[in-house]
Design a protein around this motif. Structure first.
Motif, short mmCIF file in Angstrom:
data_model
loop_
_atom_site.label_atom_id
_atom_site.label_comp_id
_atom_site.label_asym_id
_atom_site.label_seq_id
_atom_site.Cartn_x
_atom_site.Cartn_y
_atom_site.Cartn_z
N ALA A 227 2.76 109.79 14.52
CA ALA A 227 2.51 108.70 15.47
C ALA A 227 1.56 107.65 14.90
O ALA A 227 1.44 106.55 15.46
CB ALA A 227 1.92 109.28 16.76
N ALA A 231 6.39 102.58 13.87
CA ALA A 231 7.41 103.24 14.69
C ALA A 231 8.80 103.07 14.11
O ALA A 231 9.11 102.07 13.45
CB ALA A 231 7.37 102.68 16.11
N ASP A 236 11.30 105.53 18.04
CA ASP A 236 9.84 105.47 18.15
C ASP A 236 9.20 106.47 17.18
O ASP A 236 9.17 106.21 15.99
CB ASP A 236 9.38 105.68 19.59
CG ASP A 236 7.91 105.27 19.78
OD1 ASP A 236 7.38 104.53 18.94
OD2 ASP A 236 7.30 105.70 20.77
N VAL A 237 8.72 107.63 17.65
CA VAL A 237 8.13 108.62 16.74
C VAL A 237 9.14 109.76 16.62
O VAL A 237 9.48 110.40 17.61
CB VAL A 237 6.80 109.16 17.28
CG1 VAL A 237 6.17 110.10 16.26
CG2 VAL A 237 5.86 108.02 17.62
N ARG A 262 6.64 106.72 23.39
CA ARG A 262 5.34 106.40 23.97
C ARG A 262 5.49 105.43 25.14
O ARG A 262 6.52 104.76 25.28
CB ARG A 262 4.44 105.82 22.88
CG ARG A 262 4.03 106.87 21.84
CD ARG A 262 3.35 106.29 20.64
NE ARG A 262 4.28 105.58 19.77
CZ ARG A 262 4.02 105.23 18.51
NH1 ARG A 262 2.85 105.57 17.97
NH2 ARG A 262 4.91 104.58 17.79
N VAL A 265 7.61 101.86 25.48
CA VAL A 265 8.55 101.73 24.37
C VAL A 265 9.95 101.41 24.89
O VAL A 265 10.41 101.97 25.88
CB VAL A 265 8.58 103.02 23.53
CG1 VAL A 265 9.84 103.11 22.69
CG2 VAL A 265 7.37 103.10 22.63
N THR A 267 13.37 101.12 22.63
CA THR A 267 13.92 101.14 21.28
C THR A 267 15.14 100.23 21.19
O THR A 267 15.72 99.83 22.20
CB THR A 267 14.33 102.56 20.89
OG1 THR A 267 15.46 102.98 21.67
CG2 THR A 267 13.17 103.54 21.08
#
Length: 352
Positions: A227, A231, A236-237, A262, A265, A267
């Motif tokens: 993290a 990203a 993200d993660v 998170r 977010v 994407t």
């Protein structure tokens, strides 16, 4: 103009010699983009939990290989969750033993709820606790035993649809309910579990991953470290569980990933060949698949069909964490894996 009698004679001779030619009503052999009968499906935990409770009360765990499982069936397919693998939710009750057997299909278990069970795979024994991932590679003997006092639930995934398509199915029950445990019951973990070091010399022979257990604490610590870097635009993660001997996927046909979305977010969208299934470990969010929004919560499952646009949102104030299984290793090994990012509208789909 072809003579009708000649047409009938050709048809009869083709059938006689087990041959055929393209017919007007045959589906096309080639399509411009992948076309799959598999459907994108959302299973909600609020629907699954009562069914699992009923299974625990009404179905017995029998010796010989049969498990107490709730299969996540894809309505677009004759069997399976995707066109390559089956996902089932298994319920095991206090004191029960899932008997020893082996089969061609690779399998793994991701523990959803509970703790206090053990799995024994070719003589190695490991604990099974919530968030752990344990493997059963192809043709390895395996049995499970539960020592807790409340029902325990885990996700079972097998690449059995692919094995069946390849006509390579073997299954063998054991004459013994449980196998003997090796003098060093966690030898593969002792050799490879650090994730950083391994024994010198030649790598293990064969294609199977020698490491059989991936504990939750280790996986989530790695995700927490990830993290801190930029990203991933689509996830993200995200981290992939790896074979420690070669850095490749855990299994020859299936890959597994751990993902964190998170708060705030959104994407970008992409599509790819191959299929995948998400299990929501915690949190809530939305996935948009081919323009349709699927609002998910902890305990839910979402299967995404091949070549479907998809993106994720987390509008809440807390992290969402997802476990993913996919068939990308099989697709990549065959040279059939392709992916594409959405270029329009800032990388986001329009809702239908």
């Amino acid at each position: 103009m072809i003579d009708e009698a000649a047409r009938r004679a050709l048809k009869e001779d083709l059938a006689k010699y087990n041959c055929r030619v393209q017919q007007p009503d045959d589906p096309p052999l080639f399509t411009r983009t992948p076309q799959s009968a598999m459907q994108t499906v959302h299973w909600k935990w609020t629907d699954l939990e009562p069914l699992l409770d009923r299974l625990g009360k009404q179905l017995a765990l029998e010796p010989g290989g049969t498990r107490r499982t709730l299969r996540l069936h894809n309505p677009g397919l004759p069997y399976g969750t995707t066109h390559t693998f089956w996902a089932s939710i298994q319920v095991i009750l206090p004191g029960e033993i899932a008997s020893n057997h082996r089969h061609t299909a690779n399998a793994f278990r991701f523990i959803m709820k509970g703790s206090g069970a053990t799995t024994t795979v070719n003589g190695e024994r490991y604990p099974m606790n919530e968030g752990d991932l344990v493997l059963t590679p192809s043709m390895m003997w395996h049995d499970h035993e539960y020592h807790g006092d409340t029902p325990m639930v885990w996700l079972d995934v097998l690449d059995i649809s692919l094995v069946r398509a390849m006509h390579a199915t073997f299954f063998e029950p054991s004459q013994e309910l449980q196998q003997k445990v090796n003098p060093v019951p966690d030898s593969s973990w002792r050799r490879y579990g650090s994730g950083l070091m391994s024994p010198p010399g030649a790598r293990p022979s064969g294609s199977a991953n020698p490491l059989l257990a991936y504990p939750r604490a280790v996986a989530e610590a790695a995700l927490e470290q990830a993290a801190g870097v930029p990203a991933d635009p689509f996830d993200d993660v995200v981290l992939e569980y790896r074979n420690p001997t070669n850095g490749g996927p855990l299994m020859s046909a299936m890959g597994m990933r751990l993902q964190r979305l998170r708060p705030g977010v959104h994407t970008q969208a992409r599509r790819h060949t191959g299929s995948k299934l998400y299990y929501v470990m915690r949190g809530r969010g939305t996935s948009i698949v081919d323009g349709q929004a699927y609002d998910w919560n902890a305990g839910d499952f979402l299967a995404i069909k091949p070549w479907a646009w998809h993106e994720h949102l987390n509008r809440s104030t807390e992290d969402a964490q997802l476990f993913q299984v996919n068939d990308f290793p099989a697709m990549s090994a065959l040279g059939y894996y392709f992916e594409e990012a959405l270029a329009d509208n800032g990388g986001h789909q329009q809702l239908l």
